[in-house]
Write an enzyme that holds these catalytic residues in place. Structure first.
Site, short mmCIF file in Angstrom:
data_model
loop_
_atom_site.label_atom_id
_atom_site.label_comp_id
_atom_site.label_asym_id
_atom_site.label_seq_id
_atom_site.Cartn_x
_atom_site.Cartn_y
_atom_site.Cartn_z
N TYR A 185 45.00 40.10 38.42
CA TYR A 185 43.64 40.26 38.95
C TYR A 185 43.61 41.33 40.03
O TYR A 185 42.74 42.22 40.02
CB TYR A 185 43.13 38.93 39.50
CG TYR A 185 41.75 39.03 40.09
CD1 TYR A 185 40.63 39.26 39.28
CD2 TYR A 185 41.54 38.92 41.47
CE1 TYR A 185 39.36 39.36 39.82
CE2 TYR A 185 40.28 39.02 42.02
CZ TYR A 185 39.19 39.25 41.19
OH TYR A 185 37.93 39.37 41.73
N SER A 238 36.93 43.89 45.08
CA SER A 238 37.34 42.64 45.73
C SER A 238 38.28 42.98 46.88
O SER A 238 38.95 44.02 46.87
CB SER A 238 38.05 41.73 44.73
OG SER A 238 38.66 40.62 45.38
#
Length: 262
Positions: free
Chosen positions: A155, A142
């Site tokens: 995250y 990501s």
């Protein structure tokens, strides 16, 4: 013809980016192999793929946080298919919270799926690819793995770990003819945010910039069985992460207000 007949194993393939990668791989002549926890959703996705592309998509239930299950499923796939050409480590989830609100059990689950499960899946296919002298491991990371923002501490930590693991693996695997690619998308229009952003505030703030899963899938499949180091989307966010590495303090100062829009 690069992918024709290749076996492409995809975790988290029952929806979102994973399912779209399976569709696109099938359109290119590959055989997508679908893995996810829900066998019913996999069965439905497999039927849709076959109906639309004419390619049969085998599937198997897999919880990537269960290491024993990973070893059993991958061993069975190798026995059934004869070869795994591409592994796409796509399974993952995120939850956005300020540090004081972090649920530690939730934190452990995030690392179990996003990091430990990804590494375990990679290890399960790695020896097989080494013996064959070819293969491709694609890790869906990501942009959060490159720029950490408020409310994404855990995250982002998992995706930083994925980027680091991928960079090391790339150097090791290249000696054996195995390609390794990190995919770093920005926010993607999937059900990821139903868990990550229960308030809906982040989606409202960034909806105009969200990527379509089909667009991400096309870039991922285009990179398969090629020596592509990274896939970064969208372009402007990739430029931002490059600038961040050069001048992190400046980027944090200039973009601070935007970073808090979760």
């Amino acid at each position: 013809m690069r992918l024709k007949g290749r076996h492409v194993v995809i975790t988290g393939a029952s929806g979102g980016i994973g399912e779209q990668i399976a569709y696109e791989a099938a359109r290119q002549g590959a055989v997508p192999v679908l893995l996810a926890r829900s066998e019913e959703r996999l069965k439905e996705a497999s039927a849709r793929i076959e109906a639309q592309t004419g390619i049969r998509a085998p599937y198997a239930s897999l919880d990537v946080s269960d290491r024993g299950m990973i070893e059993a499923v991958v061993s069975q796939l190798i026995a059934d298919l004869g070869a795994i050409d591409v592994l796409v480590n796509n399974a993952g989830f995120g939850v956005f919270r300020y540090v004081e609100d972090i649920d530690l059990d939730e934190m452990e689950r995030m690392f179990a799926v996003n990091v430990f499960g990804l590494i375990a899946c990679t290890k399960a296919v790695y020896s097989h690819m080494k013996e064959r002298g070819s293969g491709h491991i694609i890790n869906i990371a990501s942009q959060a793995g490159k720029i950490a923002t408020p409310k994404s501490s855990v995250y982002s930590a998992t995706k930083h770990a994925v980027v680091g693991f991928t960079d090391s693996l790339r150097l090791e695997a290249g000696r054996f003819g195995i390609f390794v690619t990190a995919v770093n998308p920005g926010p993607v229009e999937t059900n990821f945010f139903s868990a990550a952003d229960e308030s809906g505030e982040y989606v409202r703030n960034v909806s105009r910039w969200m990527l379509r899963p089909e667009a991400v899938a096309k870039r991922v499949v285009a990179a398969m069985m090629t020596p592509t180091r990274e896939v970064n989307m969208p372009r402007w966010m990739d430029l931002g992460s490059r600038l961040y590495r050069l001048a992190p303090g400046l980027v944090e100062k200039v973009a601070k207000r935007a970073f808090f829009q979760k």
